[in-house]
Design a protein around this motif. Structure first.
Motif, PDB file in Angstrom:
ATOM      1  N   SER A  97       0.775  -1.312   0.072  1.00  0.00           N
ATOM      2  CA  SER A  97       0.001   0.016  -0.062  1.00  0.00           C
ATOM      3  C   SER A  97       1.035   1.329   0.146  1.00  0.00           C
ATOM      4  O   SER A  97       0.259   2.445  -0.412  1.00  0.00           O
ATOM      5  N   PHE A  98       2.003   1.178   0.489  1.00  0.00           N
ATOM      6  CA  PHE A  98       2.785   2.348   0.485  1.00  0.00           C
ATOM      7  C   PHE A  98       3.879   2.415  -0.781  1.00  0.00           C
ATOM      8  O   PHE A  98       4.806   3.420  -0.708  1.00  0.00           O
ATOM      9  N   SER A  99       3.834   1.824  -1.758  1.00  0.00           N
ATOM     10  CA  SER A  99       4.590   1.931  -3.115  1.00  0.00           C
ATOM     11  C   SER A  99       4.068   3.214  -3.730  1.00  0.00           C
ATOM     12  O   SER A  99       3.032   3.556  -3.698  1.00  0.00           O
ATOM     13  N   PRO A 100       5.156   3.430  -4.688  1.00  0.00           N
ATOM     14  CA  PRO A 100       4.799   4.835  -5.546  1.00  0.00           C
ATOM     15  C   PRO A 100       3.674   4.493  -6.306  1.00  0.00           C
ATOM     16  O   PRO A 100       3.367   3.599  -6.749  1.00  0.00           O
ATOM     17  N   ALA A 101       2.699   5.459  -6.433  1.00  0.00           N
ATOM     18  CA  ALA A 101       1.745   5.650  -7.285  1.00  0.00           C
ATOM     19  C   ALA A 101       1.463   7.003  -8.007  1.00  0.00           C
ATOM     20  O   ALA A 101       2.042   7.858  -7.771  1.00  0.00           O
ATOM     21  N   HIS A 102       0.687   6.964  -9.093  1.00  0.00           N
ATOM     22  CA  HIS A 102       0.339   8.218  -9.606  1.00  0.00           C
ATOM     23  C   HIS A 102      -1.413   8.378  -9.686  1.00  0.00           C
ATOM     24  O   HIS A 102      -1.867   7.832 -10.414  1.00  0.00           O
ATOM     25  N   ILE A 103      -1.825   8.934  -8.458  1.00  0.00           N
ATOM     26  CA  ILE A 103      -3.237   8.797  -8.460  1.00  0.00           C
ATOM     27  C   ILE A 103      -3.593  10.204  -8.646  1.00  0.00           C
ATOM     28  O   ILE A 103      -3.374  11.165  -7.811  1.00  0.00           O
ATOM     29  N   GLU A 104      -4.414  10.473  -9.538  1.00  0.00           N
ATOM     30  CA  GLU A 104      -5.015  12.000  -9.869  1.00  0.00           C
ATOM     31  C   GLU A 104      -6.280  12.218  -8.820  1.00  0.00           C
ATOM     32  O   GLU A 104      -6.853  11.235  -8.964  1.00  0.00           O
ATOM     33  N   VAL A 105      -6.211  13.280  -8.453  1.00  0.00           N
ATOM     34  CA  VAL A 105      -7.211  13.642  -7.783  1.00  0.00           C
ATOM     35  C   VAL A 105      -8.017  14.755  -7.966  1.00  0.00           C
ATOM     36  O   VAL A 105      -7.515  15.860  -8.593  1.00  0.00           O
ATOM     37  N   PHE A 106      -9.483  14.776  -8.303  1.00  0.00           N
ATOM     38  CA  PHE A 106     -10.378  15.798  -8.864  1.00  0.00           C
ATOM     39  C   PHE A 106     -11.391  15.996  -7.982  1.00  0.00           C
ATOM     40  O   PHE A 106     -11.531  15.454  -7.053  1.00  0.00           O
ATOM     41  N   VAL A 107     -11.824  17.482  -8.041  1.00  0.00           N
ATOM     42  CA  VAL A 107     -12.903  17.903  -7.186  1.00  0.00           C
ATOM     43  C   VAL A 107     -13.582  18.869  -8.246  1.00  0.00           C
ATOM     44  O   VAL A 107     -13.546  18.757  -9.321  1.00  0.00           O
ATOM     45  N   LYS A 108     -15.116  18.895  -7.565  1.00  0.00           N
ATOM     46  CA  LYS A 108     -15.896  19.550  -8.463  1.00  0.00           C
ATOM     47  C   LYS A 108     -15.352  21.023  -8.888  1.00  0.00           C
ATOM     48  O   LYS A 108     -14.557  21.627  -7.859  1.00  0.00           O
ATOM     49  N   GLU A 109     -15.649  21.635  -9.903  1.00  0.00           N
ATOM     50  CA  GLU A 109     -15.014  22.850 -10.426  1.00  0.00           C
ATOM     51  C   GLU A 109     -15.372  23.946  -9.345  1.00  0.00           C
ATOM     52  O   GLU A 109     -14.653  24.900  -9.073  1.00  0.00           O
ATOM     53  N   SER A 110     -16.669  23.950  -8.809  1.00  0.00           N
ATOM     54  CA  SER A 110     -17.169  24.910  -7.715  1.00  0.00           C
ATOM     55  C   SER A 110     -16.411  24.748  -6.414  1.00  0.00           C
ATOM     56  O   SER A 110     -16.174  25.756  -5.676  1.00  0.00           O
ATOM     57  N   ASP A 111     -15.620  23.748  -6.159  1.00  0.00           N
ATOM     58  CA  ASP A 111     -14.855  23.400  -4.918  1.00  0.00           C
ATOM     59  C   ASP A 111     -13.462  23.590  -5.261  1.00  0.00           C
ATOM     60  O   ASP A 111     -12.530  23.707  -4.207  1.00  0.00           O
TER      61      ASP A 111
END
Length: 97
Positions: free
Chosen positions: A50-64
């Motif tokens: 679980s602590f291995s390198p990753a490339h996780i994109e994080v998205f939020v609503k445009e209004s936030d």
């Protein structure tokens, strides 16, 4: 597609970073979705941990987006803490010798 309703915020570089960021933003009322790029997800976690390198994109609503950026902007957060600290220091009674 759900990504069209959300705006890219940042990249998390491990599962733990993603979990902390997602929980922090969610606690501040900002819904988050994530998408892992490349070899990832449960398969990566099984083989590499679980602590291995990753490339996780994080998205939020445009209004936030603006609020989310402010929350994760360490320099601004640090400046706010410094300002609060100095205000508290000024409010303290001065010691007389």
């Amino acid at each position: 597609m759900i990504e069209n309703q959300f705006t890219y915020l940042t990249m998390a570089h491990s599962d733990i970073d993603m979990i902390l960021l997602k929980n922090y933003l969610s606690a501040n009322g900002i819904p988050v979705i994530t998408r892992e790029k490349g070899f990832g997800g449960p398969i990566r976690s099984i083989f590499m941990g679980s602590f291995s390198p990753a490339h996780i994109e994080v998205f939020v609503k445009e209004s936030d987006y603006d609020e989310a950026m402010m929350l994760i902007d360490y320099e601004e957060f640090s400046a706010e803490l410094d300002e609060e600290f100095w205000m508290e220091e000024e409010d303290k009674p001065k010691k007389s010798h």
